[in-house]
Design an enzyme around this catalytic site. Structure first.
Site, PDB file in Angstrom:
ATOM      1  N   SER A  13       7.914  -4.771  61.262  1.00  0.00           N
ATOM      2  CA  SER A  13       8.340  -4.139  62.512  1.00  0.00           C
ATOM      3  C   SER A  13       7.166  -3.288  63.019  1.00  0.00           C
ATOM      4  O   SER A  13       6.106  -3.250  62.383  1.00  0.00           O
ATOM      5  CB  SER A  13       9.579  -3.288  62.271  1.00  0.00           C
ATOM      6  OG  SER A  13       9.298  -2.324  61.283  1.00  0.00           O
ATOM      7  N   ILE A  19       5.646  -3.297  73.980  1.00  0.00           N
ATOM      8  CA  ILE A  19       4.429  -3.142  74.789  1.00  0.00           C
ATOM      9  C   ILE A  19       3.917  -4.520  75.227  1.00  0.00           C
ATOM     10  O   ILE A  19       3.455  -4.691  76.359  1.00  0.00           O
ATOM     11  CB  ILE A  19       3.326  -2.397  73.998  1.00  0.00           C
ATOM     12  CG1 ILE A  19       3.818  -1.019  73.560  1.00  0.00           C
ATOM     13  CG2 ILE A  19       2.038  -2.293  74.808  1.00  0.00           C
ATOM     14  CD1 ILE A  19       4.113  -0.082  74.697  1.00  0.00           C
ATOM     15  N   TYR A  54      15.513  10.561  64.712  1.00  0.00           N
ATOM     16  CA  TYR A  54      14.698  10.131  63.570  1.00  0.00           C
ATOM     17  C   TYR A  54      14.900   8.655  63.247  1.00  0.00           C
ATOM     18  O   TYR A  54      14.081   8.054  62.566  1.00  0.00           O
ATOM     19  CB  TYR A  54      15.020  10.963  62.323  1.00  0.00           C
ATOM     20  CG  TYR A  54      14.457  12.366  62.379  1.00  0.00           C
ATOM     21  CD1 TYR A  54      13.115  12.567  62.692  1.00  0.00           C
ATOM     22  CD2 TYR A  54      15.254  13.481  62.137  1.00  0.00           C
ATOM     23  CE1 TYR A  54      12.591  13.843  62.767  1.00  0.00           C
ATOM     24  CE2 TYR A  54      14.740  14.760  62.199  1.00  0.00           C
ATOM     25  CZ  TYR A  54      13.402  14.944  62.512  1.00  0.00           C
ATOM     26  OH  TYR A  54      12.881  16.212  62.583  1.00  0.00           O
ATOM     27  N   THR A 192       1.575 -14.955  58.919  1.00  0.00           N
ATOM     28  CA  THR A 192       1.992 -15.565  60.192  1.00  0.00           C
ATOM     29  C   THR A 192       2.557 -16.968  59.942  1.00  0.00           C
ATOM     30  O   THR A 192       3.594 -17.344  60.504  1.00  0.00           O
ATOM     31  CB  THR A 192       0.801 -15.629  61.168  1.00  0.00           C
ATOM     32  OG1 THR A 192       0.351 -14.310  61.401  1.00  0.00           O
ATOM     33  CG2 THR A 192       1.188 -16.279  62.479  1.00  0.00           C
ATOM     34  N   GLN A 193       1.897 -17.720  59.097  1.00  0.00           N
ATOM     35  CA  GLN A 193       2.390 -19.070  58.789  1.00  0.00           C
ATOM     36  C   GLN A 193       3.818 -19.005  58.232  1.00  0.00           C
ATOM     37  O   GLN A 193       4.694 -19.773  58.624  1.00  0.00           O
ATOM     38  CB  GLN A 193       1.492 -19.741  57.742  1.00  0.00           C
ATOM     39  CG  GLN A 193       0.078 -20.036  58.219  1.00  0.00           C
ATOM     40  CD  GLN A 193      -0.728 -20.730  57.128  1.00  0.00           C
ATOM     41  OE1 GLN A 193      -0.198 -21.577  56.408  1.00  0.00           O
ATOM     42  NE2 GLN A 193      -1.992 -20.381  56.995  1.00  0.00           N
ATOM     43  N   CYS A 382      16.300  20.166  79.893  1.00  0.00           N
ATOM     44  CA  CYS A 382      17.665  20.081  79.373  1.00  0.00           C
ATOM     45  C   CYS A 382      17.956  21.236  78.415  1.00  0.00           C
ATOM     46  O   CYS A 382      18.109  22.354  78.871  1.00  0.00           O
ATOM     47  CB  CYS A 382      17.915  18.709  78.760  1.00  0.00           C
ATOM     48  SG  CYS A 382      19.664  18.264  78.831  1.00  0.00           S
ATOM     49  N   LEU A 383      17.983  21.014  77.098  1.00  0.00           N
ATOM     50  CA  LEU A 383      18.215  22.136  76.198  1.00  0.00           C
ATOM     51  C   LEU A 383      17.150  23.208  76.412  1.00  0.00           C
ATOM     52  O   LEU A 383      17.422  24.404  76.272  1.00  0.00           O
ATOM     53  CB  LEU A 383      18.230  21.668  74.726  1.00  0.00           C
ATOM     54  CG  LEU A 383      18.477  22.768  73.694  1.00  0.00           C
ATOM     55  CD1 LEU A 383      19.824  23.428  73.890  1.00  0.00           C
ATOM     56  CD2 LEU A 383      18.371  22.212  72.275  1.00  0.00           C
ATOM     57  N   GLY A 384      15.943  22.778  76.767  1.00  0.00           N
ATOM     58  CA  GLY A 384      14.867  23.731  77.045  1.00  0.00           C
ATOM     59  C   GLY A 384      15.214  24.631  78.221  1.00  0.00           C
ATOM     60  O   GLY A 384      14.908  25.830  78.238  1.00  0.00           O
ATOM     61  N   ARG A 463      26.178  17.814  77.789  1.00  0.00           N
ATOM     62  CA  ARG A 463      27.599  18.193  77.868  1.00  0.00           C
ATOM     63  C   ARG A 463      27.776  19.615  78.395  1.00  0.00           C
ATOM     64  O   ARG A 463      28.844  20.000  78.822  1.00  0.00           O
ATOM     65  CB  ARG A 463      28.228  18.169  76.468  1.00  0.00           C
ATOM     66  CG  ARG A 463      28.373  16.792  75.888  1.00  0.00           C
ATOM     67  CD  ARG A 463      29.179  16.809  74.593  1.00  0.00           C
ATOM     68  NE  ARG A 463      28.852  15.626  73.809  1.00  0.00           N
ATOM     69  CZ  ARG A 463      29.366  14.417  74.030  1.00  0.00           C
ATOM     70  NH1 ARG A 463      30.250  14.245  75.010  1.00  0.00           N
ATOM     71  NH2 ARG A 463      28.994  13.392  73.298  1.00  0.00           N
ATOM     72  N   HIS A 508      16.413  15.176  83.014  1.00  0.00           N
ATOM     73  CA  HIS A 508      15.274  14.664  82.235  1.00  0.00           C
ATOM     74  C   HIS A 508      14.249  14.002  83.155  1.00  0.00           C
ATOM     75  O   HIS A 508      14.276  12.787  83.335  1.00  0.00           O
ATOM     76  CB  HIS A 508      15.763  13.636  81.200  1.00  0.00           C
ATOM     77  CG  HIS A 508      16.577  14.247  80.119  1.00  0.00           C
ATOM     78  ND1 HIS A 508      16.033  14.617  78.908  1.00  0.00           N
ATOM     79  CD2 HIS A 508      17.892  14.571  80.060  1.00  0.00           C
ATOM     80  CE1 HIS A 508      16.975  15.145  78.148  1.00  0.00           C
ATOM     81  NE2 HIS A 508      18.113  15.125  78.823  1.00  0.00           N
ATOM     82  N   GLU A 510      11.270  13.322  82.584  1.00  0.00           N
ATOM     83  CA  GLU A 510      10.382  12.406  81.841  1.00  0.00           C
ATOM     84  C   GLU A 510      10.854  10.960  81.946  1.00  0.00           C
ATOM     85  O   GLU A 510      10.042  10.033  81.830  1.00  0.00           O
ATOM     86  CB  GLU A 510      10.274  12.836  80.371  1.00  0.00           C
ATOM     87  CG  GLU A 510      11.503  12.609  79.493  1.00  0.00           C
ATOM     88  CD  GLU A 510      12.563  13.709  79.568  1.00  0.00           C
ATOM     89  OE1 GLU A 510      12.598  14.463  80.559  1.00  0.00           O
ATOM     90  OE2 GLU A 510      13.387  13.792  78.632  1.00  0.00           O
TER      91      GLU A 510
HETATM   92  N1  GLN Z   1      22.659  19.903  73.819  1.00  0.00           N
HETATM   93  C1  GLN Z   1      22.591  20.175  75.199  1.00  0.00           C
HETATM   94  C2  GLN Z   1      23.792  19.609  75.948  1.00  0.00           C
HETATM   95  O1  GLN Z   1      24.470  18.745  75.479  1.00  0.00           O
HETATM   96  C3  GLN Z   1      21.315  19.645  75.809  1.00  0.00           C
HETATM   97  C4  GLN Z   1      21.167  18.167  75.724  1.00  0.00           C
HETATM   98  C5  GLN Z   1      19.761  17.691  75.947  1.00  0.00           C
HETATM   99  O2  GLN Z   1      18.799  18.428  75.800  1.00  0.00           O
HETATM  100  N2  GLN Z   1      19.617  16.420  76.239  1.00  0.00           N
HETATM  101  O3  GLN Z   1      24.073  20.017  77.046  1.00  0.00           O
END
Ligand code: GLN
Length: 536
Positions: A13, A19, A54, A192-193, A382-384, A463, A508, A510
């Protein structure tokens, strides 16, 4: 008629099927074809939404709110075309559908079996996007490695489908590893074979071999691979390690992967690929005139794939600013009040990452307090963003136990609260606030200066939300809400008035940054970090 390309993997893997699929798609798109890519994953989870990062890295969220494999992020970043729920299918989803049909009596008393019922459902899903009439070519990436027990039904479905589609309408690309044995000083073709032999046992003859390698493939090695794996010599494609994934389309172009594929599909390869913008991007990426250091504070830092889209967002934004962005991954748990200055030393900007659960919360709050007080550019996702609200509540508003309901359900100051529609939810899978929602930006704010418009749409996965009962108090003290959901009033963006760059979003960004469209928040944050560096 839509043509189908299947990408399978052999030997090990992590060879980069995603890509390769994305690079081929980019070349075909650059020649004027309408292409999409879908990923079929053999695991039993219905989707990766319930997986710990993870396991398979970040969970990528599409416009329509599907929680998907991170490869879909590569597809979007390369192609600049949104994917959807239909672009990612797992064994779990296939079985769920078949079992539901069985319960409804749809099989009229028949024994329900892997063949034909599971393989039929796989084939149906493989053709869904093709039948929409929107695409000339559908590339399907099969997750896992050929020979895995769990991927067998998928390979069998490919075998059947190729027969049904008829000659010249499909092709199989097999990605393998050609290892280099240093002691022998040789590249080895045997894995590969064997891998191709396994595919042949399942009745699938690959048309093209893409060989991951650390050294160039000699003509002799190519011939050997071609001869023992029954492919044309020009269908042996070298995929040598690249310094950036964004080089891979050009490497594949040099190897004629796109031409070979088009010839086999009896499609014209007359239009030369238009890769001018792509090359411009690469030029800027590889010739930076500046450098900034960004700290990414998060709790899954041992596995950079957990923050894949954020890392790529910085690459896009770096190129736009002609600036190399060096991201340092800092374990949130390790940041204390005492060591925060040391930990963030030399950082031109700090990002606090998305996440779930309490681990690392204090470290994130310590980092945010430090950058807020020291005028270091801050970007919260988000959580940040939720953490920046908690930090401000505790240290500026004096709400000592300000917290998110997620971390402490008994706090007397739930500045981040469970969303109303989440209160009666018991199932964990696919039930967050997911996908694209509109956001209205207030004029005169930093967010407005960044986006340059008042109506935006961003993707979500959460949430909890800012508790509007506290909004007046926050705004009076200098933390303002600059973006709102126009229907619900949910706070989407917060920022500090008296700070060079302190911006955080509940969404998000990103997930929407692509090579063709670097995300404005990332671009502005990198620019702010650069300005901070220059002012030092
Ligand atoms: N744990 C937070 C929530 O559920 C933020 C989620 C996140 O950062 N994607 O609202």
């Amino acid at each position: 008629m839509t043509k189908y390309i299947f990408v399978t993997g052999g030997v090990t893997s992590s060879l980069g099927k995603g890509i390769i699929a994305a690079s081929l798609a980019k070349l075909l798109q650059a020649r004027g074809y309408k292409v999409t890519i879908q990923k079929f994953d053999p695991y039993i989870n219905i989707d990766p939404g319930t997986l710990n990062p993870y396991e398979h890295g970040e969970c990528y969220v599409t416009e329509d709110g599907a929680e998907t494999d991170l490869d879909l992020g590569h597809y979007e970043r390369f192609l600049n075309v949104p994917t959807s729920q239909a672009n990612n299918v797992t064994t779990g989803r296939i079985y769920q559908h078949v079992i539901q049909q069985e319960r409804e009596g749809a099989y009229l008393g028949k024994t329900v079996q892997v063949i034909p019922h599971i393989t039929d459902e796989i084939k149906r899903r493989m053709q869904l996007l093709g039948q929409s009439g929107e695409y000339d070519i559908i590339i399907t990436e099969l997750g896992g490695t050929v020979g895995d027990i769990e991927s067998l039904p998928f390979v069998e479905a490919v075998r059947q489908l190729r027969w049904e589609l008829g000659a010249n309408n499909s092709l199989v690309i097999h990605l393998t590893l050609v290892p280099y044995l240093a002691a022998a000083g040789e590249l080895k073709t045997k894995p590969t074979q064997h891998s191709v032999k396994t595919l042949l046992e399942y009745g699938v003859q690959p048309d093209i071999l893409v060989c991951r390698t650390e050294h160039k493939l000699s003509q002799e090695i190519r011939k050997k691979l071609a001869q023992f794996c029954n492919v044309n010599i020009n269908a042996v494609v070298e995929s040598i390690d690249a310094s950036t994934i964004y080089d891979v389309p050009l490497l594949m172009l040099k190897e004629n992967l796109d031409k070979t594929a088009l010839t086999k599909l009896k499609l014209s390869n007359k239009n030369e690929p238009d890769l001018e913008n792509w090359k411009n991007f690469l030029g800027k990426l590889k010739n930076p005139t500046n450098e900034v250091c960004i700290a990414l504070v998060g709790k899954y830092i041992e596995l950079p794939d957990a923050y894949k889209s954020i890392t790529e967002g910085f690459i896009h934004a770096g190129a736009t600013n002609e600036c190399k962005v060096k991201v340092s991954y800092i374990a949130a748990e390790s940041v204390t009040k005492e060591n925060v200055a040391e930990k963030l030393k030399g950082m031109d900007g700090v990002l606090v990452a998305p996440g779930f659960g309490e681990r690392g919360l204090d470290g994130k709050l310590n980092a945010i307090k430090y950058v807020r007080e020291n005028n270091i550019p801050f970007f919260g996702i988000c959580l940040g963003m939720q953490c920046s609200v908690i930090e401000f509540g505790r240290n500026v508003l004096g709400l000592k136990d300000a917290n998110s309901f997620e971390m402490d359900a008994n706090t007397s100051n739930p500045v981040i609260n469970l969303m109303e529609e989440q209160k009666n939810i018991t199932n964990m899978g696919g039930t967050m606030r997911l996908g694209a929602y509109d956001c209205e930006i207030k004029k005169g704010t930093k967010a407005f200066a960044i986006y340059g418009k008042t109506k935006i749409s961003e993707r979500h996965r959460h949430r909890y939300e800012f508790n509007n009962d506290y909004l007046k108090q926050y705004e009076a003290a200098g933390m303002i809400a600059s973006g709102f959901n126009p229907e619900t009033g949910l706070v989407e963006i917060v920022e500090l008035k008296n700070h060079p760059f302190f911006v955080a979003g509940q969404f998000h960004p990103e997930l929407k940054s692509t090579v063709a469209n670097p995300h404005p928040l990332f671009v502005s944050f990198v620019a702010a970090a650069l300005a901070n560096k220059k002012s030092k």
